[in-house]
Design an enzyme around this catalytic site. Structure first.
Site, PDB file in Angstrom:
ATOM      1  N   ASP A 122       0.834  -1.209   0.000  1.00  0.00           N
ATOM      2  CA  ASP A 122       0.000   0.000   0.000  1.00  0.00           C
ATOM      3  C   ASP A 122       0.871   1.262   0.000  1.00  0.00           C
ATOM      4  O   ASP A 122       1.982   1.270   0.518  1.00  0.00           O
ATOM      5  CB  ASP A 122      -0.901  -0.020   1.241  1.00  0.00           C
ATOM      6  CG  ASP A 122      -2.054   0.964   1.120  1.00  0.00           C
ATOM      7  OD1 ASP A 122      -2.340   1.418  -0.007  1.00  0.00           O
ATOM      8  OD2 ASP A 122      -2.665   1.290   2.150  1.00  0.00           O
ATOM      9  N   ASN A 142     -11.115  -2.657  -5.290  1.00  0.00           N
ATOM     10  CA  ASN A 142     -10.351  -1.691  -6.093  1.00  0.00           C
ATOM     11  C   ASN A 142     -10.992  -1.399  -7.454  1.00  0.00           C
ATOM     12  O   ASN A 142     -10.624  -0.426  -8.124  1.00  0.00           O
ATOM     13  CB  ASN A 142      -8.905  -2.172  -6.304  1.00  0.00           C
ATOM     14  CG  ASN A 142      -8.022  -2.028  -5.076  1.00  0.00           C
ATOM     15  OD1 ASN A 142      -7.087  -2.799  -4.872  1.00  0.00           O
ATOM     16  ND2 ASN A 142      -8.299  -1.031  -4.232  1.00  0.00           N
TER      17      ASN A 142
END
Ligand code: IPE
Ligand code: MG
Length: 235
Positions: free
Chosen positions: A12, A60
């Site tokens: 991330d 996502n």
């Protein structure tokens, strides 16, 4: 001390890393995804046999189309036949963990090609999580188990924890020992919820494109300093 067999990483911070440099978020994804091979090599140097990398979640898809399109292209780039030779030379087997029906055909072909070209490799198993989410994985596992019952391969009484685990996408790997999340957030984001049951968790503010072999060593030292009791007590 418990050997770190299986490392999970939530990659991330790509977008924020790029924005900090006044670049497009996709520049961060490029940097982040291009270091996957190096990351696996660092793990090999630390005697880690299983690595699970969270690259794209079932949530996502809600990002802008441009960003999703970009992310769908990276398997084709990092798993070209030329790149796959490096994986094979280093004993790395790629397994795609995630839903196979929603990603574009080219992405699916690139991932399945990486799987088939590396399937004989045994030194390091790399689970690449793409269109992965624990909820979706459970749907898939329950569907497979129900099909097995309908086809009379087994019966209701055969359902136990092993059967469930063996129907997860990660059935070729033991549970995760240690989870690293880069980028500063302290949450699991639907990642491997069952496989992380007794994992040690580690959160670092370092953005994924900046995470390096030293940062990995620091994290691993933290893991080995911990006391894993698995619900037992000290004797
Ligand atoms: C991680 O980076 C990569 C993916 C989830 C695809 P992000 O894209 O989440 O980057 P940040 O969190 O916005 O910085
Ligand atoms: Mg993020």
């Amino acid at each position: 001390m418990k050997q770190l067999n299986h490392l999970g990483i939530i990659l991330d911070g790509n977008g924020r890393w790029a924005q900090k440099l006044n670049k497009d978020r996709t520049f961060g994804h490029k940097q982040g995804m291009n270091k996957i091979f190096d990351t696996i090599k660092w793990c090999q140097a630390e005697n880690i046999a299983y690595v699970t990398l969270f690259c794209f979640s079932t949530e996502n898809w809600n990002r802008p189309v441009k960003e999703v399109d970009y992310l769908m292209k990276f398997p084709g780039q990092i798993f070209s036949d030329k790149e796959l030779k490096k994986y094979i030379a280093n004993g790395i087997r790629i397994i795609w963990v995630g839903r196979r029906t929603k990603v574009p055909k080219k992405t699916r072909q690139a991932l399945e090609n990486a799987e088939s070209k590396t399937e004989q490799q045994t030194k390091t198993i790399v689970n690449l999580a793409l269109d992965y989410g624990s909820g979706e994985e459970l749907v898939s596992a329950v569907t497979k188990i129900c099909q097995g019952i309908l086809q009379q391969k087994f019966e209701l009484n055969d359902i136990n924890q092993d059967l469930i685990y063996n129907n997860l996408y990660t059935c070729a790997s033991p549970p995760i020992d240690f989870l690293i999340r880069t980028g500063g957030e302290q949450r699991l984001s639907n990642f491997m919820l069952l496989q992380l049951g007794y994992a040690e968790l580690y959160f670092t503010k370092i953005y994924w494109p900046d995470f390096d072999a030293i940062a990995l060593k620091t994290a691993i030292a933290d893991y080995y300093a911990r006391d894993r009791r698995f619900g037992r007590i000290e004797v």
